[in-house]
Design an enzyme around this catalytic site. Structure first.
Site, short mmCIF file in Angstrom:
data_model
loop_
_atom_site.label_atom_id
_atom_site.label_comp_id
_atom_site.label_asym_id
_atom_site.label_seq_id
_atom_site.Cartn_x
_atom_site.Cartn_y
_atom_site.Cartn_z
N THR A 192 0.39 3.81 -3.00
CA THR A 192 -0.33 4.87 -3.72
C THR A 192 -1.44 5.50 -2.88
O THR A 192 -2.14 4.81 -2.15
CB THR A 192 -0.94 4.27 -5.01
N GLU A 248 2.97 0.21 -11.17
CA GLU A 248 4.40 0.05 -10.80
C GLU A 248 5.28 0.96 -11.65
O GLU A 248 6.36 0.58 -12.10
CB GLU A 248 4.80 -1.42 -10.89
N ALA A 301 0.82 -1.21 0.00
CA ALA A 301 0.00 0.00 0.00
C ALA A 301 0.86 1.26 0.00
O ALA A 301 1.22 1.80 1.05
CB ALA A 301 -0.94 -0.02 1.20
N GLN A 310 -6.82 -7.58 -34.20
CA GLN A 310 -6.86 -7.28 -35.63
C GLN A 310 -6.94 -8.57 -36.46
O GLN A 310 -7.73 -8.68 -37.40
CB GLN A 310 -5.62 -6.45 -36.01
N ILE A 311 -6.12 -9.54 -36.09
CA ILE A 311 -6.11 -10.81 -36.82
C ILE A 311 -7.45 -11.54 -36.67
O ILE A 311 -7.92 -12.20 -37.59
CB ILE A 311 -4.93 -11.69 -36.33
N HIS A 312 -8.09 -11.38 -35.52
CA HIS A 312 -9.38 -12.03 -35.29
C HIS A 312 -10.54 -11.28 -35.96
O HIS A 312 -11.69 -11.74 -35.89
CB HIS A 312 -9.65 -12.17 -33.79
N GLY A 313 -10.25 -10.12 -36.52
CA GLY A 313 -11.31 -9.34 -37.17
C GLY A 313 -12.44 -9.02 -36.19
O GLY A 313 -12.20 -8.85 -34.99
N GLN A 352 0.26 -12.06 -46.85
CA GLN A 352 1.51 -11.46 -46.37
C GLN A 352 1.28 -10.46 -45.24
O GLN A 352 2.07 -10.36 -44.31
CB GLN A 352 2.23 -10.78 -47.53
#
Ligand SMILES: Cc1cc2nc3c(=O)[nH]c(=O)nc-3n(C[C@H](O)[C@H](O)[C@H](O)COP(=O)(O)OP(=O)(O)OC[C@H]3O[C@@H](n4cnc5c(N)ncnc54)[C@H](O)[C@@H]3O)c2cc1C
Length: 383
Positions: free
Chosen positions: A121, A357, A119, A330-333, A273
């Site tokens: 913060t 941290e 503790a 992005q790849i999973h759309g 690509q």
């Protein structure tokens, strides 16, 4: 760098995850702390990996801990239990604790019978942790603590809190002292809900309202608290970097599988690509982060000061994890935009890594200070 592989503990972690996944998902959905999983992690020895056996730990080396952080890194709410317990609580106890303090807390923490919290913060003291306002007044053989802490991991589930308070406000950072405070001493906590990620991790506020703590619960000596806080964060930053590596590993694995299965324009999207370019960049971010992390760990284990290496690893790996999680979605759309697909959670979970941290900005200032000898923070210190 000769790095022990720790195949057994990695295998144990993978088996644990097979069972843990659905349980964790249910807790994530409810924003509930996964007690059954925390207990299981304790039983498996995951919460005291490098604590000595005579103090209830598994007695393994720090590399075993890194291996575990990597394996669990894709499940940030679980990785968080590992790292708060060990980097933020057990490490300062083992480094700065008296024999009595170690005997009182380490075995129960290492076995997972109790959880700990760190503790530092406060609402008005985040990056500028040295400006904290919590006070500790000396009263005979006790201290009386007054103040409040925010954003504290494990606030509502911990039994022991490492609390940083000012014993001598005139002395700036040298007037800060670390205390081992027990919930039973009268600590009050409240949950903070509605997090973007880490939804099954516990976060809360800690209120210290006239909490009496015996003198022998000072950790590391009066006025040494800031030193304890910063030394602890070095280990914490390395463990976050290792966790980020794990998150990237998971994101890349899921993306590779998806890219090979999903077909568009008559072929798997992995054959395009531009999709391969995403995968290549992900792999590069992952491996570069891993090397920076291992470099920091190696320096730590040589007993040398590794603040610079820890900051570099944390900065690079946490930013890289965000890039990688972005590419995974992005790849999973469109599917990646749904919680049903794990990459959505990885994307949310990655976000915390550049914030706690020490934010990325603070890591840059730490690195800049090492390079130039000039501290450009402007304030008291850094978290
Ligand atoms: C989920 C979660 C769990 C956490 N767990 C813990 C915990 O267990 N224990 C604990 O003590 N704390 C914990 N924290 C707190 C965390 O460490 C702080 O949020 C962090 O240090 C940043 O402080 P702040 O949020 O007050 O942001 P601020 O310090 O207000 O920063 C806001 C922005 O200003 C920038 N900034 C600030 N100072 C400078 C500067 N000098 N130069 C350039 N930019 C600057 C920051 O980089 C950031 O972009 C947790 C936080 C979260 C969200």
């Amino acid at each position: 760098m000769a790095i022990p592989e720790h195949k057994e503990i990695r295998e144990l972690a993978r088996r644990f995850l097979e069972e843990a996944r659905p349980v964790l998902a249910a807790h994530e959905e409810k924003e509930a702390f996964p007690w059954p999983l925390a207990q299981k992690m304790g039983d498996l020895g995951f919460l005291g990996v490098f604590a000595p056996e005579e103090l209830g730990g598994a007695g393994l080396d720090f590399w075993a801990y890194v291996a575990l952080l990597e394996e669990l890194g894709g499940y940030a709410s679980l990785r968080s239990i590992l790292s708060v317990q060990q980097s933020l609580v057990l490490t300062p106890l083992l480094t700065f604790g008296t024999e009595g303090q170690k005997r009182r807390y380490v075995p129960r923490l290492a076995r997972g019978e109790i959880l700990g919290a760190y503790a530092l913060t406060e609402p008005e003291a985040g990056s500028d942790a040295g400006s904290l306002r919590t006070r500790a007044y000396r009263n005979g053989d006790h201290y009386v603590l007054e103040g409040q802490k925010t954003f504290i991991s494990h606030a509502n589930v911990a039994e022991v809190f490492l609390v940083f308070a000012k014993t001598d406000p005139e002395r700036g950072n040298r007037g800060i002292t670390a205390f081992l405070v027990e919930r039973e001493d009268g600590v009050r906590t409240t949950p903070l809900k509605g997090k973007l990620g880490l939804r099954a991790a516990d976060t809360g506020m800690v209120f210290l309202e006239g909490v009496r703590v015996p003198r022998d619960r000072v950790l590391g000596g009066e006025g040494e608290g800031f030193k304890v806080a910063l030394a602890t964060l070095d280990t914490g930053r390395v463990s976050l970097a290792a966790g980020a590596v794990g998150l990237m590993q998971r994101a890349l694995g899921l993306s590779l599988r998806y890219a090979q299965e999903r077909r568009q324009f008559g072929r798997p999207i992995a054959a395009f690509q531009l999709v391969q370019a995403h995968l290549a960049e992900m792999k590069l971010d992952l491996e570069a982060s891993r090397l920076l992390t291992y470099q920091a760990v190696a320096k730590k284990l040589q007993g040398e000061r590794y603040t610079l290496e820890a900051s570099m690893a944390k900065l690079f790996a946490s930013e890289a994890a965000n890039r990688v999680a972005y590419r995974a979605v992005q790849i999973h759309g469109g599917y990646g935009f749904f919680e049903e697909y794990e990459v959505a959670r990885l994307y949310r979970d990655a976000r915390i890594l550049t914030l706690y941290e020490g934010t990325s900005e603070i890591q840059k200032l730490v690195i800049g200070a090492h390079l130039t000898g000039i501290r450009a923070f402007g304030g008291h210190g850094e978290a």
